[in-house]
Motif scaffolding. Structure first.
Motif, PDB file in Angstrom:
ATOM      1  N   ILE A  71       0.840  -1.201   0.000  1.00  0.00           N
ATOM      2  CA  ILE A  71       0.000   0.000   0.000  1.00  0.00           C
ATOM      3  C   ILE A  71       0.873   1.248   0.000  1.00  0.00           C
ATOM      4  O   ILE A  71       0.648   2.197  -0.760  1.00  0.00           O
ATOM      5  CB  ILE A  71      -0.941   0.002   1.215  1.00  0.00           C
ATOM      6  CG1 ILE A  71      -1.937  -1.158   1.116  1.00  0.00           C
ATOM      7  CG2 ILE A  71      -1.684   1.330   1.316  1.00  0.00           C
ATOM      8  CD1 ILE A  71      -2.786  -1.347   2.361  1.00  0.00           C
ATOM      9  N   ALA A  72       1.918   1.240   0.862  1.00  0.00           N
ATOM     10  CA  ALA A  72       2.814   2.395   0.946  1.00  0.00           C
ATOM     11  C   ALA A  72       3.522   2.618  -0.381  1.00  0.00           C
ATOM     12  O   ALA A  72       3.747   3.761  -0.796  1.00  0.00           O
ATOM     13  CB  ALA A  72       3.828   2.191   2.067  1.00  0.00           C
ATOM     14  N   ALA A  73       3.874   1.528  -1.060  1.00  0.00           N
ATOM     15  CA  ALA A  73       4.549   1.647  -2.354  1.00  0.00           C
ATOM     16  C   ALA A  73       3.641   2.294  -3.388  1.00  0.00           C
ATOM     17  O   ALA A  73       4.118   2.874  -4.368  1.00  0.00           O
ATOM     18  CB  ALA A  73       5.008   0.274  -2.843  1.00  0.00           C
ATOM     19  N   PRO A  78       5.344  13.589  -3.693  1.00  0.00           N
ATOM     20  CA  PRO A  78       6.748  14.014  -3.733  1.00  0.00           C
ATOM     21  C   PRO A  78       7.443  14.025  -2.383  1.00  0.00           C
ATOM     22  O   PRO A  78       8.681  14.024  -2.327  1.00  0.00           O
ATOM     23  CB  PRO A  78       6.666  15.438  -4.323  1.00  0.00           C
ATOM     24  CG  PRO A  78       5.254  15.875  -4.120  1.00  0.00           C
ATOM     25  CD  PRO A  78       4.431  14.636  -4.214  1.00  0.00           C
ATOM     26  N   SER A  79       6.680  14.005  -1.275  1.00  0.00           N
ATOM     27  CA  SER A  79       7.299  14.030   0.049  1.00  0.00           C
ATOM     28  C   SER A  79       7.262  12.672   0.740  1.00  0.00           C
ATOM     29  O   SER A  79       7.470  12.581   1.957  1.00  0.00           O
ATOM     30  CB  SER A  79       6.626  15.093   0.935  1.00  0.00           C
ATOM     31  OG  SER A  79       6.949  16.392   0.481  1.00  0.00           O
ATOM     32  N   ILE A  80       6.997  11.620  -0.008  1.00  0.00           N
ATOM     33  CA  ILE A  80       7.045  10.260   0.525  1.00  0.00           C
ATOM     34  C   ILE A  80       8.094   9.477  -0.254  1.00  0.00           C
ATOM     35  O   ILE A  80       8.053   9.424  -1.482  1.00  0.00           O
ATOM     36  CB  ILE A  80       5.678   9.563   0.419  1.00  0.00           C
ATOM     37  CG1 ILE A  80       4.640  10.289   1.288  1.00  0.00           C
ATOM     38  CG2 ILE A  80       5.780   8.096   0.847  1.00  0.00           C
ATOM     39  CD1 ILE A  80       3.235   9.722   1.179  1.00  0.00           C
ATOM     40  N   ALA A  81       9.050   8.898   0.470  1.00  0.00           N
ATOM     41  CA  ALA A  81      10.113   8.135  -0.178  1.00  0.00           C
ATOM     42  C   ALA A  81       9.511   6.980  -0.975  1.00  0.00           C
ATOM     43  O   ALA A  81       8.641   6.255  -0.485  1.00  0.00           O
ATOM     44  CB  ALA A  81      11.099   7.612   0.857  1.00  0.00           C
ATOM     45  N   PHE A  84      10.495   0.698  -4.044  1.00  0.00           N
ATOM     46  CA  PHE A  84      10.568  -0.006  -5.324  1.00  0.00           C
ATOM     47  C   PHE A  84      10.185  -1.477  -5.216  1.00  0.00           C
ATOM     48  O   PHE A  84       9.588  -2.045  -6.124  1.00  0.00           O
ATOM     49  CB  PHE A  84      11.999   0.072  -5.892  1.00  0.00           C
ATOM     50  CG  PHE A  84      12.451   1.455  -6.247  1.00  0.00           C
ATOM     51  CD1 PHE A  84      11.624   2.336  -6.931  1.00  0.00           C
ATOM     52  CD2 PHE A  84      13.716   1.883  -5.890  1.00  0.00           C
ATOM     53  CE1 PHE A  84      12.046   3.614  -7.257  1.00  0.00           C
ATOM     54  CE2 PHE A  84      14.153   3.158  -6.224  1.00  0.00           C
ATOM     55  CZ  PHE A  84      13.323   4.024  -6.908  1.00  0.00           C
ATOM     56  N   ASP A  85      10.547  -2.109  -4.088  1.00  0.00           N
ATOM     57  CA  ASP A  85      10.390  -3.555  -4.008  1.00  0.00           C
ATOM     58  C   ASP A  85      10.391  -3.975  -2.545  1.00  0.00           C
ATOM     59  O   ASP A  85      10.865  -3.253  -1.664  1.00  0.00           O
ATOM     60  CB  ASP A  85      11.554  -4.229  -4.754  1.00  0.00           C
ATOM     61  CG  ASP A  85      11.324  -5.710  -5.019  1.00  0.00           C
ATOM     62  OD1 ASP A  85      10.185  -6.192  -4.810  1.00  0.00           O
ATOM     63  OD2 ASP A  85      12.282  -6.389  -5.448  1.00  0.00           O
ATOM     64  N   ILE A  86       9.823  -5.139  -2.278  1.00  0.00           N
ATOM     65  CA  ILE A  86       9.900  -5.784  -0.970  1.00  0.00           C
ATOM     66  C   ILE A  86      10.082  -7.267  -1.220  1.00  0.00           C
ATOM     67  O   ILE A  86       9.443  -7.859  -2.100  1.00  0.00           O
ATOM     68  CB  ILE A  86       8.638  -5.519  -0.120  1.00  0.00           C
ATOM     69  CG1 ILE A  86       8.746  -6.257   1.222  1.00  0.00           C
ATOM     70  CG2 ILE A  86       7.378  -5.903  -0.843  1.00  0.00           C
ATOM     71  CD1 ILE A  86       7.635  -5.945   2.187  1.00  0.00           C
ATOM     72  N   ASP A  87      10.995  -7.902  -0.475  1.00  0.00           N
ATOM     73  CA  ASP A  87      11.284  -9.312  -0.728  1.00  0.00           C
ATOM     74  C   ASP A  87      11.919  -9.911   0.521  1.00  0.00           C
ATOM     75  O   ASP A  87      12.174  -9.213   1.506  1.00  0.00           O
ATOM     76  CB  ASP A  87      12.222  -9.449  -1.931  1.00  0.00           C
ATOM     77  CG  ASP A  87      12.064 -10.787  -2.653  1.00  0.00           C
ATOM     78  OD1 ASP A  87      11.476 -11.722  -2.053  1.00  0.00           O
ATOM     79  OD2 ASP A  87      12.519 -10.898  -3.801  1.00  0.00           O
ATOM     80  N   LEU A 161      10.227   8.795   5.583  1.00  0.00           N
ATOM     81  CA  LEU A 161      10.742   7.438   5.469  1.00  0.00           C
ATOM     82  C   LEU A 161       9.928   6.460   6.319  1.00  0.00           C
ATOM     83  O   LEU A 161       9.195   6.857   7.219  1.00  0.00           O
ATOM     84  CB  LEU A 161      12.196   7.395   5.956  1.00  0.00           C
ATOM     85  CG  LEU A 161      13.160   8.435   5.390  1.00  0.00           C
ATOM     86  CD1 LEU A 161      14.518   8.294   6.082  1.00  0.00           C
ATOM     87  CD2 LEU A 161      13.307   8.283   3.889  1.00  0.00           C
ATOM     88  N   ASP A 162      10.079   5.191   6.016  1.00  0.00           N
ATOM     89  CA  ASP A 162       9.677   4.082   6.898  1.00  0.00           C
ATOM     90  C   ASP A 162       8.183   3.903   7.116  1.00  0.00           C
ATOM     91  O   ASP A 162       7.750   3.506   8.208  1.00  0.00           O
ATOM     92  CB  ASP A 162      10.368   4.197   8.256  1.00  0.00           C
ATOM     93  CG  ASP A 162      11.860   3.906   8.168  1.00  0.00           C
ATOM     94  OD1 ASP A 162      12.316   3.523   7.079  1.00  0.00           O
ATOM     95  OD2 ASP A 162      12.557   4.068   9.174  1.00  0.00           O
ATOM     96  N   PHE A 163       7.366   4.142   6.118  1.00  0.00           N
ATOM     97  CA  PHE A 163       5.948   3.813   6.251  1.00  0.00           C
ATOM     98  C   PHE A 163       5.790   2.313   6.452  1.00  0.00           C
ATOM     99  O   PHE A 163       6.360   1.504   5.738  1.00  0.00           O
ATOM    100  CB  PHE A 163       5.176   4.228   4.995  1.00  0.00           C
ATOM    101  CG  PHE A 163       4.628   5.626   5.059  1.00  0.00           C
ATOM    102  CD1 PHE A 163       3.416   5.886   5.684  1.00  0.00           C
ATOM    103  CD2 PHE A 163       5.330   6.686   4.508  1.00  0.00           C
ATOM    104  CE1 PHE A 163       2.909   7.170   5.764  1.00  0.00           C
ATOM    105  CE2 PHE A 163       4.826   7.977   4.570  1.00  0.00           C
ATOM    106  CZ  PHE A 163       3.616   8.224   5.197  1.00  0.00           C
TER     107      PHE A 163
END
Length: 233
Positions: A71-73, A78-81, A84-87, A161-163
């Motif tokens: 969801i975060a991805a 523009p102000s949310i890092a 690209f991927d999670i694994d 960072l870190d959502f």
């Protein structure tokens, strides 16, 4: 287990994750894992990788984190890092994010012990608030908004960072070694009680704490011990 044999690191330089991401240099470490500069060998680009220990973590916590990371991805702001991927790789859960060159707000605040001028602080805080509004609109609550979790880039552009990581950390002590997740000086009172639901208002409270530190140069609450700090909050 220390794979590098030095300093209790989770990872070692040169480690290849999921056959694709090569860890090049350790950028930082904390209670919620390590951050590495890495190379995406498939797309030939430099990225940041957040390594989260998943050994011993409940399968439900990992599954929930995957859902929240997805969801975060999907958050486009523009102000949310950007994620690209999670694994996973063996017992290692990791997030692949854009590599940011900047300074976190904790360091910025330390450089201005009397507080930032209002004309500079207000645009920074407005960007954070706007990003949180976008996240909350998509039912995503950060849960750990604090100066170290906001990067300041050139032109005073912000990146949160870190959502999703705080909720995952609450499901396992592997990340922090403690039942308390977050920095008490910026935590809303309901976060001290595991039985109280947490929603978007938690992030707004924390944003108020960040605003206080940026404008005054001091944290909103200070004390000699954690119990005294919790009482002050």
């Amino acid at each position: 287990m220390d794979e590098s044999g030095t300093g209790g690191r989770l990872m070692r330089e040169g480690r290849l994750l999921a056959g694709r991401y090569r860890l090049d240099a350790l950028l930082g470490r904390g209670g919620m894992g390590e951050v590495w500069r890495a190379s995406d060998l498939r797309l030939n680009r430099t990225v940041a990788i957040k390594v989260l220990p998943s050994h011993g973590a409940p399968a439900q916590a990992i599954a929930r984190f995957r859902r929240e990371a997805e969801i975060a991805a999907g958050l486009q702001h523009p102000s949310i890092a950007t994620v690209f991927d999670i694994d996973t790789d063996d017992d290692t859960l990791f997030l692949v994010m854009e590599l940011l060159n900047g300074t976190d707000l904790a360091a910025v605040a330390a450089q201005h012990p009397q507080g930032l001028p209002l004309t500079r602080a207000l645009p920074i805080l407005t960007q954070i608030a706007d990003a949180l509004a976008e996240a909350h609109k998509n039912d995503v609550v950060h849960r750990d908004i604090k100066p170290p979790n906001v990067m300041l880039l050139d032109g005073d552009r912000t990146k949160i960072l870190d959502f999703g990581i705080a909720r995952y950390a609450e499901q396992t002590t592997d990340l922090t070694g403690s039942a308390m997740i977050g920095t008490p000086a910026f935590m809303a009172p309901e976060q001290f009680d595991r039985n109280t639901p947490v929603d978007h208002r938690t992030d707004l409270y924390a944003l108020g704490g960040v605003a206080y530190q940026l404008l005054t140069g001091h944290r909103p609450f200070t004390a000699d011990t954690v119990p005294e700090l919790l009482h002050a909050v």
